[in-house]
Enzyme design. Structure first.
Site, PDB file in Angstrom:
ATOM      1  N   ALA A  70      44.858  45.971  41.429  1.00 13.92           N
ATOM      2  CA  ALA A  70      43.760  46.230  41.994  1.00 13.92           C
ATOM      3  C   ALA A  70      42.795  44.934  41.944  1.00 13.92           C
ATOM      4  CB  ALA A  70      42.778  47.432  41.585  1.00 13.92           C
ATOM      5  N   GLY A 113      47.560  48.123  39.251  1.00 13.92           N
ATOM      6  CA  GLY A 113      47.824  48.805  40.482  1.00 13.92           C
ATOM      7  C   GLY A 113      49.393  48.206  41.161  1.00 13.92           C
ATOM      8  N   GLU A 116      51.769  50.601  39.409  1.00 19.01           N
ATOM      9  CA  GLU A 116      51.514  51.757  40.108  1.00 19.01           C
ATOM     10  C   GLU A 116      52.229  51.842  41.520  1.00 19.01           C
ATOM     11  OE1 GLU A 116      47.236  51.624  39.291  1.00 19.01           O
ATOM     12  OE2 GLU A 116      47.419  53.715  38.095  1.00 19.01           O
ATOM     13  N   GLU A 136      44.678  47.808  32.315  1.00 15.15           N
ATOM     14  CA  GLU A 136      43.598  48.195  32.776  1.00 15.15           C
ATOM     15  C   GLU A 136      42.646  48.230  31.279  1.00 15.15           C
ATOM     16  OE1 GLU A 136      46.208  49.489  33.963  1.00 15.15           O
ATOM     17  OE2 GLU A 136      45.771  49.892  36.059  1.00 15.15           O
TER      18      GLU A 136
HETATM   19  C1  HXC Z   1      41.709  39.947  41.529  1.00 13.94           C
HETATM   20  C2  HXC Z   1      43.327  38.287  40.495  1.00 13.94           C
HETATM   21  C3  HXC Z   1      43.944  39.480  39.860  1.00 13.94           C
HETATM   22  C4  HXC Z   1      43.397  40.845  40.363  1.00 13.94           C
HETATM   23  C5  HXC Z   1      44.732  37.700  39.372  1.00 13.94           C
HETATM   24  N1  HXC Z   1      44.035  37.330  40.028  1.00 13.94           N
HETATM   25  N2  HXC Z   1      44.849  39.095  39.044  1.00 13.94           N
HETATM   26  N3  HXC Z   1      42.246  38.509  41.268  1.00 13.94           N
HETATM   27  N4  HXC Z   1      42.477  40.832  40.994  1.00 13.94           N
HETATM   28  N5  HXC Z   1      44.047  41.692  39.685  1.00 13.94           N
HETATM   29  C6  HXC Z   1      43.455  35.917  40.571  1.00 13.94           C
HETATM   30  C7  HXC Z   1      42.845  35.140  39.596  1.00 13.94           C
HETATM   31  O1  HXC Z   1      41.748  35.398  39.235  1.00 13.94           O
HETATM   32  C8  HXC Z   1      43.158  33.558  39.952  1.00 13.94           C
HETATM   33  O2  HXC Z   1      42.346  33.406  40.866  1.00 13.94           O
HETATM   34  C9  HXC Z   1      44.464  33.960  40.590  1.00 13.94           C
HETATM   35  O3  HXC Z   1      44.589  35.078  40.961  1.00 13.94           O
HETATM   36  C10 HXC Z   1      45.744  33.417  39.953  1.00 13.94           C
HETATM   37  O4  HXC Z   1      45.705  34.152  38.641  1.00 13.94           O
HETATM   38  P1  HXC Z   1      45.668  33.558  37.242  1.00 13.94           P
HETATM   39  O5  HXC Z   1      45.013  34.381  36.113  1.00 13.94           O
HETATM   40  O6  HXC Z   1      45.029  31.971  37.344  1.00 13.94           O
HETATM   41  O7  HXC Z   1      47.129  33.411  36.825  1.00 13.94           O
HETATM   42  P2  HXC Z   1      47.787  33.186  35.320  1.00 13.94           P
HETATM   43  O8  HXC Z   1      47.259  32.382  34.340  1.00 13.94           O
HETATM   44  O9  HXC Z   1      49.246  32.824  35.704  1.00 13.94           O
HETATM   45  O10 HXC Z   1      47.857  34.738  34.842  1.00 13.94           O
HETATM   46  C11 HXC Z   1      48.725  35.854  35.637  1.00 13.94           C
HETATM   47  C12 HXC Z   1      48.110  37.295  35.121  1.00 13.94           C
HETATM   48  C13 HXC Z   1      46.523  37.302  35.050  1.00 13.94           C
HETATM   49  C14 HXC Z   1      48.460  37.471  33.542  1.00 13.94           C
HETATM   50  C15 HXC Z   1      48.734  38.020  35.832  1.00 13.94           C
HETATM   51  O11 HXC Z   1      46.148  37.120  36.595  1.00 13.94           O
HETATM   52  C16 HXC Z   1      46.138  38.635  34.968  1.00 13.94           C
HETATM   53  O12 HXC Z   1      45.930  39.080  33.873  1.00 13.94           O
HETATM   54  N6  HXC Z   1      45.788  39.330  36.014  1.00 13.94           N
HETATM   55  C17 HXC Z   1      44.816  40.721  36.139  1.00 13.94           C
HETATM   56  C18 HXC Z   1      45.840  41.441  35.732  1.00 13.94           C
HETATM   57  C19 HXC Z   1      44.907  43.024  35.791  1.00 13.94           C
HETATM   58  O13 HXC Z   1      44.346  43.259  34.764  1.00 13.94           O
HETATM   59  N7  HXC Z   1      45.620  44.010  36.638  1.00 13.94           N
HETATM   60  C20 HXC Z   1      44.966  45.088  36.394  1.00 13.94           C
HETATM   61  C21 HXC Z   1      43.672  45.365  37.449  1.00 13.94           C
HETATM   62  S1  HXC Z   1      43.015  46.864  37.303  1.00 13.94           S
HETATM   63  P3  HXC Z   1      41.481  31.935  40.936  1.00 13.94           P
HETATM   64  O14 HXC Z   1      40.530  32.253  42.166  1.00 13.94           O
HETATM   65  O15 HXC Z   1      40.710  31.868  39.590  1.00 13.94           O
HETATM   66  O16 HXC Z   1      42.780  31.098  41.293  1.00 13.94           O
HETATM   67  C22 HXC Z   1      44.038  48.044  38.414  1.00 13.94           C
HETATM   68  C23 HXC Z   1      43.481  49.351  38.660  1.00 13.94           C
HETATM   69  C24 HXC Z   1      42.265  49.812  38.509  1.00 13.94           C
HETATM   70  O17 HXC Z   1      44.843  47.400  38.932  1.00 13.94           O
HETATM   71  C25 HXC Z   1      42.267  51.106  39.157  1.00 13.94           C
HETATM   72  C26 HXC Z   1      41.369  52.027  37.940  1.00 13.94           C
HETATM   73  C27 HXC Z   1      39.719  51.698  37.887  1.00 13.94           C
END
Ligand code: HXC
Length: 262
Positions: A70, A113, A116, A136
């Site tokens: 997400a 997500g 998911e 999450e």
């Molecule tokens: C928005 C995201 C994102 C996300 C990555 N980006 N994941 N933006 N939402 N879920 C963006 C980063 O901010 C960054 O933008 C660009 O994508 C590249 O990501 P990096 O982090 O720089 O890449 P890297 O260092 O290779 O790390 C990869 C990664 C990391 C390990 C996958 O991005 C990460 O941990 N992402 C989040 C994963 C996560 O927590 N997903 C769950 C979300 S919650 P910029 O602009 O800085 O370049 C969910 C459900 C919620 O899905 C619903 C219930 C409440």
């Protein structure tokens, strides 16, 4: 076959007869599932549902992610309204209700997500480079698009608890070993393999595939006795199809069947 088409967020191609590949294409944000991206996916699936020449869909991502989940920026901006956004939820329901076989070809990160979304698909094939997780917990929430329900059903309580409570990210091989992924491939063979699997499914009786999918869904949602009823109704529907008559006739005539999706 219609021409290949694309917009910014979702790329569509028809690699072989019967198969559509939809590629999540927001690589600069690791294909984070913005409402616009989910909307484009929903619209493409709605069109694929109506298009009799599409019998199976492969879903994949461009760049190094399938999807990192997400859109965290939107959740920071809009709080719980981002999560509860009715259109966003409607998109998820529409993807879940897609009646044709849907195969996830997970090329890289499938997190939150993104994982998911892969679990909404009927099968997951993964590149050796893929990574899976429901992280999450690391940002103070929990899986909210089906993860707490689908992961335990797919891999059992122990692995689901480990993944959801630790936020651990696992490899494609681990995901295969716990039963989340059906098969892993070298990265450059992923789409070829997923397409071949989709094409094999597309060559079978399309309506029977939809009835089977519908009946299997009941296995996750209903008690056994009710699921068996759903199965029986599905078989009765299958018996009404031209393809059923053709399939059985072809068997007796010792020739390959010609299925028309009717
Ligand atoms: C928005 C995201 C994102 C996300 C990555 N980006 N994941 N933006 N939402 N879920 C963006 C980063 O901010 C960054 O933008 C660009 O994508 C590249 O990501 P990096 O982090 O720089 O890449 P890297 O260092 O290779 O790390 C990869 C990664 C990391 C390990 C996958 O991005 C990460 O941990 N992402 C989040 C994963 C996560 O927590 N997903 C769950 C979300 S919650 P910029 O602009 O800085 O370049 C969910 C459900 C919620 O899905 C619903 C219930 C409440």
């Amino acid at each position: 076959m219609p021409p290949e088409s694309s917009n910014d967020l979702l790329l569509l191609e028809r690699p072989v007869e019967g198969v559509l590949i939809a590629t999540l294409n927001r690589p600069e944000k690791l294909n984070a599932l913005s409402k616009a991206l989910l909307g484009d996916l929903t619209a493409a699936l709605a069109a694929a549902k109506e298009d009799g020449s599409i019998r199976a869909v492969v879903l994949t991502g461009s760049g190094k992610a399938f999807s990192a989940g997400a859109d965290i920026s939107d959740m920071v901006e809009r709080g719980v309204e981002s999560y509860l956004d009715p259109e966003r939820l409607e998109h998820w329901h529409a993807i879940e209700a897609f009646p044709k076989p849907l195969i996830a070809a997970v090329n890289g990160y499938a997190l939150g997500g993104g994982c998911e979304l892969a679990m909404l698909c009927d099968l997951i094939v993964a590149s050796d480079a893929a990574r899976f997780g429901l992280p999450e917990i690391n940002i103070g929430v929990l899986p909210g698009d089906g993860g707490t329900q689908r992961l335990p059903r797919l891999v059992g309580k122990s692995w689901a608890t480990r993944l959801i409570l630790t936020g651990e990210i696992i490899t494609a091989a681990q995901a295969r070993d716990i039963g989340l992924v059906i098969e892993t491939t070298e990265p450059d063979r992923l789409l070829k393999r997923a397409t071949a699997l989709a094409a094999e499914i597309a060559s079978k009786a399309p309506l029977a595939a939809q009835f089977a999918k519908q009946a299997m869904r009941a296995a996750f949602e209903k008690p056994l006795s009710e699921g068996l009823q759903v199965e029986q109704e599905a078989v009765k529907e299958a018996f009404k199809t031209e393809d059923r008559a053709e399939g059985m006739r072809a068997f007796l005539e010792k020739r390959p069947p010609v299925f028309r999706g009717r």
